[in-house]
Design a protein around this motif. Structure first.
Motif, PDB file in Angstrom:
ATOM      1  N   ASP B  26      34.044  38.922  46.996  1.00 37.18           N
ATOM      2  CA  ASP B  26      35.390  39.364  47.392  1.00 37.18           C
ATOM      3  C   ASP B  26      36.141  39.896  46.164  1.00 37.18           C
ATOM      4  O   ASP B  26      35.836  39.516  45.035  1.00 37.18           O
ATOM      5  CB  ASP B  26      36.186  38.179  47.955  1.00 37.18           C
ATOM      6  CG  ASP B  26      35.607  37.680  49.264  1.00 37.18           C
ATOM      7  OD1 ASP B  26      34.855  38.450  49.904  1.00 37.18           O
ATOM      8  OD2 ASP B  26      35.877  36.524  49.633  1.00 37.18           O
ATOM      9  N   ASP B  29      41.173  37.088  43.351  1.00 38.49           N
ATOM     10  CA  ASP B  29      42.522  36.640  43.694  1.00 38.49           C
ATOM     11  C   ASP B  29      43.318  36.711  42.382  1.00 38.49           C
ATOM     12  O   ASP B  29      43.391  35.748  41.619  1.00 38.49           O
ATOM     13  CB  ASP B  29      42.460  35.205  44.239  1.00 38.49           C
ATOM     14  CG  ASP B  29      43.840  34.666  44.611  1.00 38.49           C
ATOM     15  OD1 ASP B  29      44.861  35.281  44.225  1.00 38.49           O
ATOM     16  OD2 ASP B  29      43.881  33.622  45.291  1.00 38.49           O
ATOM     17  N   ARG B  30      43.888  37.879  42.137  1.00 38.81           N
ATOM     18  CA  ARG B  30      44.479  38.129  40.813  1.00 38.81           C
ATOM     19  C   ARG B  30      45.643  37.192  40.486  1.00 38.81           C
ATOM     20  O   ARG B  30      45.690  36.658  39.364  1.00 38.81           O
ATOM     21  CB  ARG B  30      44.892  39.599  40.696  1.00 38.81           C
ATOM     22  CG  ARG B  30      43.673  40.515  40.692  1.00 38.81           C
ATOM     23  CD  ARG B  30      44.056  41.953  40.407  1.00 38.81           C
ATOM     24  NE  ARG B  30      42.866  42.803  40.389  1.00 38.81           N
ATOM     25  CZ  ARG B  30      42.861  44.050  39.939  1.00 38.81           C
ATOM     26  NH1 ARG B  30      43.977  44.587  39.474  1.00 38.81           N
ATOM     27  NH2 ARG B  30      41.746  44.748  39.952  1.00 38.81           N
ATOM     28  N   ALA B  32      46.189  34.117  41.448  1.00 44.56           N
ATOM     29  CA  ALA B  32      45.668  32.779  41.143  1.00 44.56           C
ATOM     30  C   ALA B  32      44.962  32.772  39.792  1.00 44.56           C
ATOM     31  O   ALA B  32      45.128  31.847  38.981  1.00 44.56           O
ATOM     32  CB  ALA B  32      44.718  32.324  42.252  1.00 44.56           C
ATOM     33  N   THR B 157      39.897  26.666  39.616  1.00 47.30           N
ATOM     34  CA  THR B 157      40.588  27.812  40.212  1.00 47.30           C
ATOM     35  C   THR B 157      39.974  29.126  39.729  1.00 47.30           C
ATOM     36  O   THR B 157      39.763  30.054  40.515  1.00 47.30           O
ATOM     37  CB  THR B 157      42.088  27.776  39.830  1.00 47.30           C
ATOM     38  OG1 THR B 157      42.644  26.560  40.336  1.00 47.30           O
ATOM     39  CG2 THR B 157      42.823  28.968  40.398  1.00 47.30           C
ATOM     40  N   SER B 161      38.281  32.219  41.934  1.00 45.69           N
ATOM     41  CA  SER B 161      39.153  33.381  42.125  1.00 45.69           C
ATOM     42  C   SER B 161      38.769  34.634  41.369  1.00 45.69           C
ATOM     43  O   SER B 161      39.298  35.704  41.667  1.00 45.69           O
ATOM     44  CB  SER B 161      40.598  33.008  41.772  1.00 45.69           C
ATOM     45  OG  SER B 161      40.673  32.542  40.449  1.00 45.69           O
ATOM     46  N   THR B 162      37.856  34.558  40.395  1.00 44.22           N
ATOM     47  CA  THR B 162      37.659  35.765  39.580  1.00 44.22           C
ATOM     48  C   THR B 162      36.244  35.864  39.012  1.00 44.22           C
ATOM     49  O   THR B 162      35.458  34.916  39.087  1.00 44.22           O
ATOM     50  CB  THR B 162      38.683  35.794  38.419  1.00 44.22           C
ATOM     51  OG1 THR B 162      38.609  37.054  37.746  1.00 44.22           O
ATOM     52  CG2 THR B 162      38.431  34.671  37.421  1.00 44.22           C
TER      53      THR B 162
END
Lengths: 130, 290
Positions: B26, B29-30, B32, B157, B161-162
């Motif tokens: 995906d 989630d920048r 986060a 996290t 997220s990244t």
């Protein structure tokens, strides 16, 4: 000769997506069927060329046996046209008329009259099986 | 595939959860991720950095302009070195080798995805971390119930997220996750027909059943028109020759398969000839392949 006739002659069937009615080409030279390669005897130096002294029977010869997820490679010949010898896993064949190799996945291929050595493909871990 | 070891059998949910973070494709989630990085900067007494987002680690190397030959340049005062010191402390419980090691995560992430992504970057760009690909050691802490505390939450996290990231004094370079990761039946990175890991900017890496591959050379396959022989370096003392079947499958595609060959072969035709005990010039005379 076509694939349907080769299947009729042996107890080996091929996958149904392979074309059954097209004439199987006869090749006069180096050719490969999956993990087997057919080498003109003249290409090999230092090979003792042990005599091919057994007649290929009507139902063919399994040059590589099937089983354990492997498929067989079957040599098919008209009576009295082809002799072979196992030669420790690298069979030698001598034929006076076209003979055929049949494999369930790779279909059929013809071998022109001559003297040939058949080898299995290898890798570092051992022999390849398809 | 080997029998599931320790972690997989005892903690299948932990393993599969962290594996799903590692394999996520995906968009990042920048918010986060930026907030998490800012927390890590704060823990070193620094204000939040500016953020530069790039499509891939390969693209990050164009932003991280100074070429650093070593991951650590000897200066303990940089933000990267201070974050590294924190990580080292967080990972202390893992020095005891007992307990779940997370075999599947190790094989997928540490042995394959990390070297594969590294191979997309022309050179090292100094200290950085792997975001989603830090999931393997975080999972080990999780399985030991040691994933507690604000800093570990922050690292978790980042894993969720990244992609990869590189902290510098005023700016942190953040890479998006891959857009595709291809797996085999054992869920190891693998693709018969192309790259196993692909980023949005087109940079990519190859893998064969969990082994990252570096292509050495490609050649036409004699008697197999339109198909190629490709030789890859393997991490073991061997090379992998990838060949295409001479006959089609039921669905019309051609199956590819890999053969291990001695590592002294540099040309795919020579390697293919070896698999049949022939010389390269002999193999080139192949008339038909089925």
């Amino acid at each position: 000769m076509n694939l349907a006739e080769l299947v009729d002659r042996t107890n080996v069937d091929t996958l149904d997506h392979l074309e059954r009615e097209t004439t199987v080409p006869v090749v006069d030279g180096l050719q490969a069927q999956g993990d087997l390669i057919v080498i003109p005897f003249s290409m090999l130096t230092g090979d003792s060329g042990s005599s091919a002294d057994r007649w290929v029977p009507a139902e063919g010869v399994h040059l590589v046996e099937g089983g354990d997820g492997r498929h067989p490679h079957v040599l098919v010949a008209d009576p009295g046209t082809c002799r072979w010898s196992p030669c420790g896993g690298n069979p030698a064949i001598e034929n006076t008329a076209p003979v055929y190799l049949l494999h369930p996945e790779h279909g059929g291929t013809g071998i022109a009259p001559g003297r040939w050595v058949i080898r299995r493909q290898r890798e570092l871990a051992g022999l390849v099986a398809d | 595939m080997s029998a599931p070891s320790g972690l997989e059998t005892r903690s299948p949910d932990i393993s599969s959860r962290w594996l799903s973070y590692a394999l996520c494709t995906d968009p990042a989630d920048r918010p986060a991720a930026e907030q998490a990085v800012a927390q890590l900067y704060a823990a070193t007494g620094r204000p939040p950095p500016g953020f530069v987002w790039v499509r891939s680690p390969a693209e990050a190397t164009t932003v991280l302009t100074t070429k650093e030959f070593f991951r650590f340049d000897g200066n303990w005062q940089t933000v990267g070195a201070q974050i590294a010191a924190q990580v080292s402390e967080l990972r202390l419980p893992l020095r005891q080798r007992s307990g779940w090691q997370g075999e599947q995560l190790r094989r997928t992430i540490r042995d394959c995805l990390v070297p594969a992504v590294n191979s997309t970057m022309p050179s090292s760009r100094g200290l950085g971390w792997s975001g989603q690909h830090d999931a393997d050691w975080l999972a080990q802490l999780d399985a030991r119930q040691r994933l507690r505390g604000p800093l570990l939450d922050t690292w978790a996290t980042l894993a969720r997220s990244t992609g990869w990231w590189w902290p510098r004094e005023d700016v942190c370079v953040m890479a998006e996750r891959p857009v595709a990761v291809h797996l085999d039946a054992d869920r190891l990175p693998h693709n018969d027909n192309g790259p196993a890991v692909e980023f949005a900017d087109g940079s990519c890496a190859y893998a064969w059943h969990g082994t990252p591959l570096t292509p050495i050379s490609t050649a036409h396959d004699p008697a197999n028109p339109g198909h190629h022989l490709t030789l890859y370096d393997l991490p073991t003392r061997a090379r992998l020759l990838v060949v295409v079947n001479g006959s089609a499958e039921r669905d019309g595609t051609r199956r590819r398969y890999g053969l291990r060959v001695p590592n002294w072969y540099r040309h795919p035709v020579a390697a293919a000839a070896w698999t049949y005990g022939l010389e390269p010039d002999q193999y080139l005379q192949l008339l038909r392949r089925t």
